[in-house]
Write a protein that holds these residues in place. Sequence first.
Motif, PDB file in Angstrom:
ATOM      1  N   VAL A 108       1.872   0.027 -12.845  1.00 44.71           N
ATOM      2  CA  VAL A 108       1.510   1.225 -13.664  1.00 44.71           C
ATOM      3  C   VAL A 108       0.627   2.018 -12.771  1.00 44.71           C
ATOM      4  N   ALA A 109      -0.152   1.453 -12.066  1.00 46.37           N
ATOM      5  CA  ALA A 109      -1.217   2.435 -11.070  1.00 46.37           C
ATOM      6  C   ALA A 109      -0.408   2.786  -9.996  1.00 46.37           C
ATOM      7  N   VAL A 110       0.546   2.303  -9.413  1.00 43.74           N
ATOM      8  CA  VAL A 110       1.548   2.674  -8.532  1.00 43.74           C
ATOM      9  C   VAL A 110       2.473   3.847  -9.006  1.00 43.74           C
ATOM     10  N   ILE A 111       2.895   3.812 -10.255  1.00 41.99           N
ATOM     11  CA  ILE A 111       3.723   4.839 -10.778  1.00 41.99           C
ATOM     12  C   ILE A 111       2.394   6.000 -11.106  1.00 41.99           C
ATOM     13  N   GLY A 112       1.391   5.757 -11.476  1.00 41.67           N
ATOM     14  CA  GLY A 112       0.380   7.016 -11.499  1.00 41.67           C
ATOM     15  C   GLY A 112       0.246   7.747 -10.209  1.00 41.67           C
ATOM     16  N   ALA A 113      -0.045   6.732  -9.155  1.00 45.66           N
ATOM     17  CA  ALA A 113      -0.282   7.465  -8.011  1.00 45.66           C
ATOM     18  C   ALA A 113       0.683   8.215  -7.288  1.00 45.66           C
ATOM     19  N   ARG A 114       2.075   7.647  -7.476  1.00 47.61           N
ATOM     20  CA  ARG A 114       3.274   8.420  -6.941  1.00 47.61           C
ATOM     21  C   ARG A 114       3.109   9.925  -7.740  1.00 47.61           C
ATOM     22  N   ALA A 140       1.351  -0.723  -1.144  1.00 50.39           N
ATOM     23  CA  ALA A 140       2.036   0.241  -0.064  1.00 50.39           C
ATOM     24  C   ALA A 140       3.293   0.692  -0.819  1.00 50.39           C
ATOM     25  N   VAL A 141       3.397   2.043  -0.666  1.00 47.04           N
ATOM     26  CA  VAL A 141       4.564   2.735  -1.289  1.00 47.04           C
ATOM     27  C   VAL A 141       5.219   3.770  -0.278  1.00 47.04           C
ATOM     28  N   ASP A 142       6.295   3.635   0.211  1.00 46.05           N
ATOM     29  CA  ASP A 142       6.863   4.727   1.312  1.00 46.05           C
ATOM     30  C   ASP A 142       7.215   5.754   0.912  1.00 46.05           C
ATOM     31  N   ASP A 143       7.619   6.731   1.835  1.00 46.81           N
ATOM     32  CA  ASP A 143       7.768   8.060   1.532  1.00 46.81           C
ATOM     33  C   ASP A 143       9.053   8.358   0.708  1.00 46.81           C
ATOM     34  N   HIS A 144       9.547   7.388   0.305  1.00 47.41           N
ATOM     35  CA  HIS A 144      10.810   7.407  -0.632  1.00 47.41           C
ATOM     36  C   HIS A 144      10.555   7.143  -2.026  1.00 47.41           C
ATOM     37  N   GLY A 145       9.162   6.835  -2.238  1.00 50.98           N
ATOM     38  CA  GLY A 145       8.888   6.022  -3.569  1.00 50.98           C
ATOM     39  C   GLY A 145       9.135   4.409  -3.891  1.00 50.98           C
ATOM     40  N   ASN A 146       9.516   3.777  -2.390  1.00 53.12           N
ATOM     41  CA  ASN A 146       9.811   2.402  -2.838  1.00 53.12           C
ATOM     42  C   ASN A 146       8.646   1.702  -2.641  1.00 53.12           C
ATOM     43  N   ARG A 205      -2.879   0.582   8.425  1.00 54.97           N
ATOM     44  CA  ARG A 205      -2.247   0.853   9.623  1.00 54.97           C
ATOM     45  C   ARG A 205      -0.824   0.256   9.705  1.00 54.97           C
ATOM     46  N   HIS A 206      -0.518  -0.958   8.822  1.00 56.64           N
ATOM     47  CA  HIS A 206       0.785  -1.103   8.424  1.00 56.64           C
ATOM     48  C   HIS A 206       1.820  -0.268   8.260  1.00 56.64           C
ATOM     49  N   LEU A 207       1.169   0.583   7.055  1.00 51.36           N
ATOM     50  CA  LEU A 207       1.884   1.511   6.234  1.00 51.36           C
ATOM     51  C   LEU A 207       2.140   2.837   7.312  1.00 51.36           C
ATOM     52  N   THR A 208       1.282   3.250   7.911  1.00 54.49           N
ATOM     53  CA  THR A 208       1.322   4.306   8.902  1.00 54.49           C
ATOM     54  C   THR A 208       2.596   3.934   9.867  1.00 54.49           C
ATOM     55  N   GLU A 209       2.329   2.782  10.508  1.00 58.70           N
ATOM     56  CA  GLU A 209       3.255   2.302  11.496  1.00 58.70           C
ATOM     57  C   GLU A 209       4.676   2.492  11.001  1.00 58.70           C
ATOM     58  N   ARG A 210       4.726   1.747   9.676  1.00 58.63           N
ATOM     59  CA  ARG A 210       6.276   1.718   9.161  1.00 58.63           C
ATOM     60  C   ARG A 210       6.694   3.047   8.844  1.00 58.63           C
ATOM     61  N   CYS A 211       5.833   4.229   8.156  1.00 55.11           N
ATOM     62  CA  CYS A 211       6.501   5.375   7.814  1.00 55.11           C
ATOM     63  C   CYS A 211       6.362   6.541   8.940  1.00 55.11           C
ATOM     64  N   GLY A 212       5.394   6.370  10.145  1.00 50.99           N
ATOM     65  CA  GLY A 212       5.301   7.374  10.963  1.00 50.99           C
ATOM     66  C   GLY A 212       4.440   8.438  10.494  1.00 50.99           C
ATOM     67  N   ARG A 213       3.702   8.265   9.298  1.00 49.92           N
ATOM     68  CA  ARG A 213       2.791   9.263   8.685  1.00 49.92           C
ATOM     69  C   ARG A 213       1.679   8.652   7.888  1.00 49.92           C
ATOM     70  N   THR A 214       0.583   9.259   7.901  1.00 49.86           N
ATOM     71  CA  THR A 214      -0.784   8.619   7.289  1.00 49.86           C
ATOM     72  C   THR A 214      -0.503   8.641   5.778  1.00 49.86           C
ATOM     73  N   PRO A 215      -0.814   7.632   5.160  1.00 48.48           N
ATOM     74  CA  PRO A 215      -0.595   7.747   3.717  1.00 48.48           C
ATOM     75  C   PRO A 215      -1.562   8.328   3.037  1.00 48.48           C
TER      76      PRO A 215
END
Length: 261
Positions: A108-114, A140-146, A205-215
């Motif tokens: 639920v929190a991830v959906i609210g954050a998205r 962590a949620v990527d730049d496509h909502g996954n 750091r993991h998420l920034t490296e994964r997506c190439g963009r600061t979350p």
Amino acid sequence: MLLAIDIGNTRLKWAQYRDLRPGATPVAHGAVFLEQVETLAEGDWAGLETPSQVLGCCVAGDAIRHRVEEQLELWDHLAPSWVVPSSSEAGVTNGYDHPMRLGSDRWVAVIGARHHLLARGNATQPLLVVMAGTAVTVDAVDDHGNFLGGLILPGHGIMLRALEGGTAGLRVPTGEVVDFPTNTSDALTSGGTYAITGAIERMHRHLTERCGRTPLTLVTGGAGWKVAPWLAVEHELVESLIFDGLLVIASERERMRAIGK
């Protein structure tokens, strides 16, 4: 009229809304410790306008949920709905190995954050969602909502109780967070805080490296205000993230009913 319920490990929080729009101001809200849920029907909920639906998330187990459902018999026409994580909902895809085993509060929190992200027009920015309470989760949620996954670690209280139970002589008052602790109280408080913030910064750091963009990093939960001052990455405190997620889910389900799906 929606009654939204968040049953955590320590407290039940509730809020009532006329508007299903995330970010809406509740017409009433409150919180009780889990030991006090039997007081709700004759106490906090007694004077509420009758809700048309009840939607909640519960991580405290079936016994607590059943006790809350007994209180909801105050409105005998209502059957509460409890969020169960699924493979996808409200624009978020669940990447957990077994989606239904993800904690409903995390989902639920991830959906609210998205939703917070989409409301800003930043649909392609990744998200880091931190809930700091009895336990701490860092999701962590990527730049496509996954939803990619996340961390679970003990909160401050659990850490201190574990040390008190397993180590002699550590029953000391709460100290301060300092760079170089020179007494046991400060050492315990600083150690717990840096353990939590270190986990958050590692996932950042993991998420920034994964997506190439600061979350975008959103921090919520009853202990969020304790963690936030010591977090070395840019972040925002969002007190109502779970309620925002419940509003998103309620709104989306209402929309789907309206179009017959």
